[in-house]
Design a protein around this motif. Structure first.
Motif, short mmCIF file in Angstrom:
data_model
loop_
_atom_site.label_atom_id
_atom_site.label_comp_id
_atom_site.label_asym_id
_atom_site.label_seq_id
_atom_site.Cartn_x
_atom_site.Cartn_y
_atom_site.Cartn_z
N ARG A 1 -6.77 7.53 -7.08
CA ARG A 1 -5.78 7.09 -6.09
C ARG A 1 -6.09 7.62 -4.70
N TRP B 1 -3.82 18.88 -3.15
CA TRP B 1 -3.31 17.51 -3.06
C TRP B 1 -3.01 16.96 -4.45
N ARG C 1 0.16 18.30 -5.76
CA ARG C 1 1.30 17.63 -5.12
C ARG C 1 1.47 16.22 -5.70
N GLU D 1 0.85 -1.20 0.00
CA GLU D 1 0.00 0.00 0.00
C GLU D 1 0.88 1.25 0.00
N PHE D 2 0.30 2.33 -0.51
CA PHE D 2 0.98 3.63 -0.44
C PHE D 2 -0.05 4.63 0.07
N LEU D 3 0.19 5.16 1.25
CA LEU D 3 -0.74 6.13 1.84
C LEU D 3 -0.09 7.51 1.84
N TYR D 4 -0.94 8.53 1.84
CA TYR D 4 -0.44 9.89 1.71
C TYR D 4 -0.68 10.68 2.99
N LYS D 5 0.36 11.35 3.46
CA LYS D 5 0.23 12.17 4.67
C LYS D 5 -0.46 13.48 4.32
N PRO D 6 -1.26 14.05 5.16
CA PRO D 6 -1.70 13.47 6.43
C PRO D 6 -2.78 12.42 6.20
N LYS E 1 -8.26 7.61 -2.57
CA LYS E 1 -8.86 6.73 -1.56
C LYS E 1 -9.61 7.55 -0.52
N ASP F 1 -8.42 9.92 1.30
CA ASP F 1 -7.90 11.27 1.51
C ASP F 1 -8.81 12.28 0.82
#
Lengths: 122, 141
Positions: free
Chosen positions: B44, B54, B57, A103-108, B46, B48
């Protein structure tokens, strides 16, 4: 108790995520650098998940992932990144996925979503 | 120019051509490469909140061209915009059913299918070399 290795050079991220994971029943070991992560793996066994920042000091998480997978190739890897001015998140995500990151999650990242993803692998 | 430089340039041109040809197969003028990248980014996102910042970025492009591309996608009916309830200055971008349908015709699927036709060991080797080119770029430059 399932054990997770969290590698991030940002102390506040290590603190917040450790607290969140521990509050949800996980045992967490943290490392701030690639070298620390490798040393921990030499000293400890039984990790169920690796959570890696994509940028760890002067290293990329890809290098950390390669080190960790040499010792534990079957442990899933979850990446976290807030991005970098020079490399788009799109690029870092694709590179991590090509290397087999789960998985690749993005902050925050939202806490509930983060925990859902962790549960999927642990 | 050395023989090696000439071959490297020819190789670089073929990489560029591979991608350009994939986009050329699509209806011209309808969706630009940046707009495709934005559609993929939204997919992508998800859980967020997918704000314009975003997306900017994620695709690594400054705000102004990203905002123009989002407006164009909104005119295509591929995305919708709504104000972020937690931060009134931010707009959240979402895929519409048209956007999801459009993504089924994403030009990079053409390249993905071409990769799939490579023999498995060639595919692994290609991935290894490609990563080396990118990771070299990240860590050396």
């Amino acid at each position: 108790m399932k054990k997770i290795l969290l590698v991030d050079d940002d102390a506040s991220i290590r603190r917040v995520l450790s607290h969140l994971l521990q509050a949800n029943g996980y045992s967490v070991v943290t490392a701030a650098t690639r070298e620390d992560a490798v040393a921990i793996l030499k000293a400890q066994q039984g990790f169920s998940l690796f959570i890696l920042d994509f940028w760890v000091g002067d290293d990329t998480g890809l290098e950390v992932m390669a080190d960790l997978q040499q010792v534990h190739p079957a442990v899933p890897v979850l990446f976290l990144s807030g991005g970098n001015e020079e490399v788009a998140l799109e690029t870092s995500t694709a590179l991590a996925e090509m290397r087999g990151a789960s998985e690749f999650l993005y902050k925050p990242v939202q806490a509930a979503y983060f925990l859902d993803v962790v549960k999927r692998y642990v | 120019m050395s023989e090696s430089d000439r071959i490297n340039l020819a190789t670089a041109l073929l990489i560029e051509r591979l991608v350009r040809d994939a986009y050329a197969d699509r209806a011209p003028g309808s969706v630009t490469p940046l707009q495709w990248a934005i559609l993929r980014a939204i997919l992508r996102a998800k859980a967020d909140p997918c704000t314009q910042g975003w997306i900017s970025r994620f695709v690594g492009v400054t705000a102004a061209p990203v905002n123009r591309a989002i407006k164009a996608l909104e005119r295509h009916g591929a995305v919708s915009l709504r104000r972020d309830e937690n931060d009134g200055r931010q707009m959240i971008v979402e895929l519409t059913p048209t956007g999801y349908e459009l993504l089924k015709r994403d030009p990079i699927l053409v390249i993905s299918r071409r990769l799939d036709r490579l023999e498995p060991d060639k595919r692994v080797e290609f991935r290894r070399v490609l990563q080396q080119l990118f990771v070299g770029g990240i860590t050396i430059e």
